[in-house]
Design a protein around this motif. Structure first.
Motif, PDB file in Angstrom:
ATOM      1  N   GLU A 143      37.085  -5.167  62.902  1.00  0.00           N
ATOM      2  CA  GLU A 143      38.260  -5.806  62.337  1.00  0.00           C
ATOM      3  C   GLU A 143      38.155  -7.324  62.420  1.00  0.00           C
ATOM      4  N   ILE A 144      37.589  -7.830  63.516  1.00  0.00           N
ATOM      5  CA  ILE A 144      37.398  -9.275  63.651  1.00  0.00           C
ATOM      6  C   ILE A 144      36.468  -9.793  62.560  1.00  0.00           C
ATOM      7  N   LEU A 145      35.490  -8.953  62.182  1.00  0.00           N
ATOM      8  CA  LEU A 145      34.494  -9.337  61.183  1.00  0.00           C
ATOM      9  C   LEU A 145      34.831  -8.761  59.799  1.00  0.00           C
ATOM     10  N   LYS A 146      36.103  -8.539  59.530  1.00  0.00           N
ATOM     11  CA  LYS A 146      36.527  -7.833  58.318  1.00  0.00           C
ATOM     12  C   LYS A 146      36.124  -8.549  57.025  1.00  0.00           C
ATOM     13  N   ASP A 147      35.899  -9.859  57.107  1.00  0.00           N
ATOM     14  CA  ASP A 147      35.534 -10.610  55.904  1.00  0.00           C
ATOM     15  C   ASP A 147      34.051 -10.506  55.573  1.00  0.00           C
ATOM     16  N   LEU A 148      33.277  -9.864  56.440  1.00  0.00           N
ATOM     17  CA  LEU A 148      31.842  -9.697  56.203  1.00  0.00           C
ATOM     18  C   LEU A 148      31.558  -8.290  55.703  1.00  0.00           C
TER      19      LEU A 148
END
Length: 368
Positions: A143-148
């Motif tokens: 979720e922290i890396l959701k933009d990747l």
């Protein structure tokens, strides 16, 4: 062609070193050739496994690792980095290494064993994703890396532990009786492990029930003076109650014995960043109930065990006392938790973790 891992490796005393040992061991069992370019490992060749002591995090690790790859007789089929900020402290140097390997058309994976939700680290993850596929251990990290886009979730593996000696015999050898209910706190000791909170809680409940015992197994992190001082403070907070202090680096065999004789594993960690816990997965492999903090470190556990009072605010001695006492006194609840623990341990076995990695590797090698 070999799969290449870049990681710490035993005898280096590090949780990620142990992680890499277990994961690469499963690849070797499946018939895959593995080369580990290690920091702190001993040079060895054992069948399909080769370990090369290659680099130091405090030096020009990018050149040392790149040169080691370049000297290999065949281009690696896959390179997999095990990453934590202290393992590769120079972010720019690490990214330059990824770019150099990427320019050689070598598929790269990077497992982020810790994921921080701040702008500086998020920028680093964006840059990492330009050259490598990122692996994280749970959905909180994802979720922290959701933009990747090129991020996969692969659970931390679990060793399904079998025991050589009878539990009663080991308990007797360790100085405990069959009627004792034993809590275990294991691993490196430092402030973020929050041992002081459970030490105070245990002192209070032991005053009410002398059959409750506590084992603290591990040594001060990095043997730093401030962690040694912290340990002394925890010893004072625990008082003269029944605590067995085994202050040493825990070899796997000894840690498994402590898991065998214990009834409940304590994981009070005061860590707000997203990661996974090796000790938690060892507790799973031993079939042991646990009590842990509400840290994001145990996000995967909350999805499975939310019906039980196993998740305690990090700083509340009162609530730790309440939960420890409740689990210790409720044998039926411990049995229910153990059954769920054993099922989840099988689901997240190292064998299954290896299969998940292999599926990902095949896609990356094909360029998918």
């Amino acid at each position: 062609m070999a799969f290449v891992f870049v990681s710490t490796f035993p005898p280096f005393e590090c949780g990620i070193a142990t992680y890499t040992k277990y994961l690469t061991g499963e690849f070797v069992k499946s018939g895959r050739e593995v080369v580990v370019l290690s920091e702190g490992g001993e040079n060895l060749r054992d069948g399909l496994l080769e370990v090369k002591n290659t680099y130091s995090r405090h030096g020009d690790f990018a050149s040392e690792i790149f040169e080691a790859v370049s000297r290999m007789p065949e281009t690696p089929e896959m390179i997999h980095f095990q990453h934590a900020p202290d393992l590769f402290p120079d972010k720019k140097l690490f990214l330059s290494l990824l770019k150099s390997l990427h320019d050689r058309n070598i598929p790269i994976a990077v497992t982020l064993h810790t994921v921080y939700d701040n702008r500086k680290d998020l920028d680093f993850y964006v840059e990492t994703a330009k050259y490598a596929h990122i692996i994280v251990h749970n959905e909180v990290c994802r979720e922290i890396l959701k933009d990747l886009e090129n991020v996969s979730v692969i659970f931390h593996g679990t060793s399904l532990i079998s025991f050589e000696k009878e539990r009663e015999l080991l308990r007797k050898e360790a100085g405990f009786s069959e009627n004792d209910i034993i809590f275990l706190s294991a691993g490196f000791i430092h402030f973020q492990k929050n041992l002081h909170t459970v030490a105070k809680a245990f002192r209070a409940i032991h005053a009410e029930n002398s059959s409750l015992k506590l084992i603290v197994a591990g040594r001060p992190g990095g043997n730093k003076w401030y962690n040694k001082l912290y340990l002394k403070i925890c010893m004072m907070l625990a008082g003269n109650s029944s605590v067995k202090w085994d202050i040493a680096f825990m070899e796997t065999k000894k840690l498994k014995e402590y898991l065998h004789i214990s009834d409940i594993v304590l994981l009070p960690y005061w860590q707000k960043y997203a990661s996974a816990s090796g000790i938690f997965h060892l507790a799973l492999g031993a079939g042991r109930p646990f009590i842990c903090s509400e840290s994001t470190k145990f996000a995967e556990a909350r999805q499975l065990f939310s019906e039980f009072p196993l998740f305690v605010p990090m700083t509340s001695v009162t609530k730790w006392k309440r939960s420890m006492k409740q689990i210790a006194e409720d044998k039926d609840m411990r049995a229910k938790i153990s059954k769920l623990v054993e099922d989840y341990a099988k689901e997240t076995s190292w064998e299954n973790a290896c299969k998940k990695h292999l599926e990902l590797y095949k896609r990356l090698i094909k360029g998918e």
